[in-house]
Design an enzyme around this catalytic site. Structure first.
Site, PDB file in Angstrom:
ATOM      1  N   HIS A 118       0.805  -1.230   0.000  1.00  0.00           N
ATOM      2  CA  HIS A 118       0.000   0.000   0.000  1.00  0.00           C
ATOM      3  C   HIS A 118       0.834   1.274   0.000  1.00  0.00           C
ATOM      4  CE1 HIS A 118      -3.515  -2.463   0.466  1.00  0.00           C
ATOM      5  NE2 HIS A 118      -2.869  -3.127   1.404  1.00  0.00           N
ATOM      6  N   GLY A 204      33.042 -19.221   0.545  1.00  0.00           N
ATOM      7  CA  GLY A 204      32.766 -20.557   1.071  1.00  0.00           C
ATOM      8  C   GLY A 204      32.900 -20.666   2.569  1.00  0.00           C
ATOM      9  N   THR A 410      35.129 -12.071  -4.782  1.00  0.00           N
ATOM     10  CA  THR A 410      35.517 -13.109  -3.834  1.00  0.00           C
ATOM     11  C   THR A 410      36.979 -13.538  -3.970  1.00  0.00           C
ATOM     12  OG1 THR A 410      35.110 -15.367  -3.096  1.00  0.00           O
ATOM     13  CG2 THR A 410      34.522 -14.891  -5.363  1.00  0.00           C
ATOM     14  N   ARG A 435      44.444 -11.458   4.349  1.00  0.00           N
ATOM     15  CA  ARG A 435      43.809 -10.229   3.857  1.00  0.00           C
ATOM     16  C   ARG A 435      44.492  -8.962   4.339  1.00  0.00           C
ATOM     17  NH1 ARG A 435      37.545 -12.225   4.522  1.00  0.00           N
ATOM     18  NH2 ARG A 435      37.683 -13.637   2.766  1.00  0.00           N
ATOM     19  N   HIS A 537      35.355  -4.973   5.634  1.00  0.00           N
ATOM     20  CA  HIS A 537      34.653  -6.230   5.343  1.00  0.00           C
ATOM     21  C   HIS A 537      34.139  -6.947   6.582  1.00  0.00           C
ATOM     22  CE1 HIS A 537      33.613  -9.801   3.119  1.00  0.00           C
ATOM     23  NE2 HIS A 537      34.443 -10.557   3.807  1.00  0.00           N
TER      24      HIS A 537
HETATM   25  O1  MEZ Z   1      34.943 -15.380   4.488  1.00  0.00           O
HETATM   26  C1  MEZ Z   1      34.900 -14.433   3.698  1.00  0.00           C
HETATM   27  O2  MEZ Z   1      34.829 -13.264   4.055  1.00  0.00           O
HETATM   28  C2  MEZ Z   1      35.014 -14.702   2.251  1.00  0.00           C
HETATM   29  C3  MEZ Z   1      35.191 -16.109   1.883  1.00  0.00           C
HETATM   30  C4  MEZ Z   1      34.999 -13.707   1.389  1.00  0.00           C
HETATM   31  C5  MEZ Z   1      35.312 -13.873  -0.019  1.00  0.00           C
HETATM   32  O3  MEZ Z   1      36.301 -13.308  -0.457  1.00  0.00           O
HETATM   33  O4  MEZ Z   1      34.602 -14.588  -0.715  1.00  0.00           O
END
Ligand code: MEZ
Length: 607
Positions: A118, A204, A410, A435, A537
């Site tokens: 709505h 993953g 990823t 990372r 992240h």
């Molecule tokens: O676990 C994560 O943050 C991951 C696997 C990220 C990614 O790069 O896909």
């Protein structure tokens, strides 16, 4: 017209609408027998309701038997959409000619996530993408959660055994586990959509000694996973929690698989000594698969899942035992849920720039890969309830967010063979390092960004790469030189870089950067590039928990009735989480929290 008059008019229109619904109500579904109705909804400037009434579809098609109240568990309404349209994504099949928001990485999402019936629809995707005229593939979006008008009513009180706050993977896991242990559960989600960051999870789920590893001849061990996780976290991780993570990881994969998830493909993430990152066959993104599986299982069990339901307070009695929550629901307003145990699974705060900058001023203004709900208010609720916070300064920068967007590329692309080059066309780091190190290396390059380079072989090995093409993030060339021209790097340098890498692959020795795994050479045209930059992240800090997922207070003792799991907690990952350990943590600690909350609820007397 003054606001008082507008309210009266709105009430009149609503009454007319309810009357019109009531007068057209029949037991049969509208799919069988469309009802003739007037269109008062159109007068209210509505969207989805308009469309349906214009097609002579009556109110009961969405709202079921008249008299049913639409509440914060929107499943009944969404189940009615499916009754007519077969599946949610089926409705979106009519969307052609531009990027289709119905065909997304979010899994099978409910109509009410974007469409409010709505009032004008609010496209959830716009939080992360800016589809100007649906032409721009990916942008920074507003990054702001969609504001919902929260009507505040009297304090109604619901009773349950276990309340779970936050419907990401940890929340669903805790809710399903508690339900299966025989207790009544309510799962609350402040966003209009369930899934949290988990539904965006790409690469993953890490697990050691699994059936899938064994089938592929991968030699791994719980001890090795513990060692990698501790090393990745610079050894400040809580070793006891890491041991729980690794020891239970294989059972967690088996549990998810038993619910219907596909985790049969196994790849590698940075900092892992072997392939232990589990994801669906063909290398699709793990998050949508897992979250769809959990959503489906919760629905099959008829677990009460309420979206647009923000917890504003965790309630405690005079002894400091947690006794429930106060909730602001979109439809219900402010109310209380009394519970024998509360599980907090509300995620981290990467999408809260002020909080990120408070703990790490050097990250001020940095883009995030997270969904807009990751604002850390769950962590604040926990702290207000007396929880000790731990490692709050430990914030992870993911090295590869597509430049100019908040789309995560990823780590699995690198795991499956991509390299990274700078504007000079040269490699500059071991692409499979952790990372923190990869991000620092990228930020030291010209322009503080880099290019991920891969070929058709890598593309074919990982299905989720198709999504980056769909979002038009990828540049391509028939040869390395042609690709170099597209991304404006020296052609000869890029050609030599790729040749040198291929020789290293042949010799199984990356003399230059000591990359531990080179799964395939880069020799199959076409060649592809994505420009990437580091982005916020993951937040490693959060509520202190013990191995039973009990929340620990400042005095070092567990807070009675209070459990937590997933990114809202701190301690598992130390200074740096390994890729793939997040989903693993959500499932393992979600199961522990759900089981222990249920056990406590069963032992507690009824009020
Ligand atoms: O676990 C994560 O943050 C991951 C696997 C990220 C990614 O790069 O896909």
């Amino acid at each position: 017209m003054n606001s008082g008059k507008s309210v009266i008019l709105a009430v009149l229109i609503l009454s007319l609408f309810s009357w019109s619904c009531a007068s057209t109500a029949k037991d049969k579904s509208v799919a069988e027998k469309p009802a003739q109705v007037a269109t008062p909804a159109a007068a209210m400037g509505s969207m989805l309701a308009d469309m349906h009434t214009a097609k002579q579809v009556g109110c009961e098609a969405c709202h079921g038997t008249v008299g049913n109240v639409v509440d914060d568990n929107e499943q009944p309404v969404n189940a009615n959409c499916v009754k007519c349209h077969i599946t949610h994504s089926n409705v979106g099949k009519k969307t052609t000619g531009h990027i289709n928001p119905h065909k997304s990485h979010l899994g099978e999402i409910n109509c009410t996530t974007c469409h409010h019936g709505h009032t004008p629809s609010q496209l959830y995707c716009l939080n992360c993408h800016s589809f100007v005229d649906m032409k721009i593939p990916a942008g920074e979006g507003t990054g702001k959660p969609i504001a919902a008008p929260w009507p505040v009513e009297q304090l109604a009180v619901d009773q349950t055994d276990v309340v779970v706050i936050g419907a990401g993977a940890a929340g669903f896991t805790a809710a399903i586990t508690a339900h299966d242990a025989g207790v009544k559960v309510i799962l609350l989600e402040k966003q209009p959509i369930t899934g949290g960051n988990s539904m965006l999870a790409a690469g993953g789920m890490n697990a050691a000694e699994t059936k899938f590893q064994k089938e592929k001849g991968i030699k791994d061990s719980v001890d090795l996973m513990i060692k990698d996780t501790m090393t990745g976290g610079n050894n400040i991780n809580d070793l006891e929690l890491v041991m729980i993570l690794a020891k239970n990881s294989s059972a967690s994969v088996a549990w998810l698989t038993s619910l219907g998830a596909d985790l049969s493909d196994v790849g590698r993430m940075g900092g892992s000594s072997v392939n232990r990152t589990h994801r669906p066959k063909g290398g699709s993104a793990v998050g949508a698969n897992i979250v769809d599986t959990l959503r489906r299982n919760a629905a099959e069990r008829k677990i009460d899942v309420r979206v647009n339901s923000k917890v504003v307070n965790i309630l405690e009695n005079a002894e400091g035992t947690v006794t429930g929550v106060q909730v602001e629901g979109k439809h219900r307003g402010l109310y209380t849920i009394n519970a024998k145990a509360v599980v907090l699974t509300a995620g981290g705060f990467s999408a809260n720039p002020e909080k990120v900058a408070f703990y790490r001023p050097e990250f001020k203004g940095m883009i995030t890969s997270n969904q807009p709900g990751a604002t850390g208010d769950g962590m604040d609720l926990g702290a207000e309830a007396g929880a000790e916070l731990k490692d709050m300064k430990e914030i992870q920068i993911h090295p590869t967010v597509a430049a100019g967007s908040r789309i995560l590329i990823t780590e699995a692309v690198r795991g499956n063979g991509a390299i990274m080059v700078n504007r000079e066309g040269k490699r500059f780091v071991n692409e499979l390092t952790t990372r923190d190190k990869a991000s620092v290396a990228i930020l030291a390059q010209t322009g503080k960004s880099a290019f991920m380079i891969f070929d058709e072989g890598v593309r074919q090995s990982l299905k989720q790469i198709d999504g980056y093409f769909h979002l038009k993030l990828v540049r391509k060339g028939e040869t390395p030189e042609a690709l170099a021209a597209k991304i404006n790097v020296p052609a000869q340098a890029l050609k030599e870089t790729i040749e040198t890498y291929n020789q290293a692959f042949d010799k199984k020795d990356d003399a230059e950067f000591k990359r531990p795994d080179m799964p395939r050479p880069l020799r199959t045209p076409k060649y592809y590039a994505i420009e990437i930059k580091p982005g916020v992240h993951y937040t490693m800090g959060g509520l202190k928990i013990n191995t039973e997922a009990q929340v620990i207070a400042k005095d070092g003792k567990p807070i009675a009735g209070f459990y937590a799991a997933g990114e809202v907690t701190g301690g598992v990952h130390g200074t740096n989480r390994l890729g793939g350990n997040s989903i693993s943590e959500t499932i393992t600690f979600g199961r522990i929290a759900g089981a222990n909350a249920a056990k406590l609820a069963k032992s507690a007397p009824d009020e």
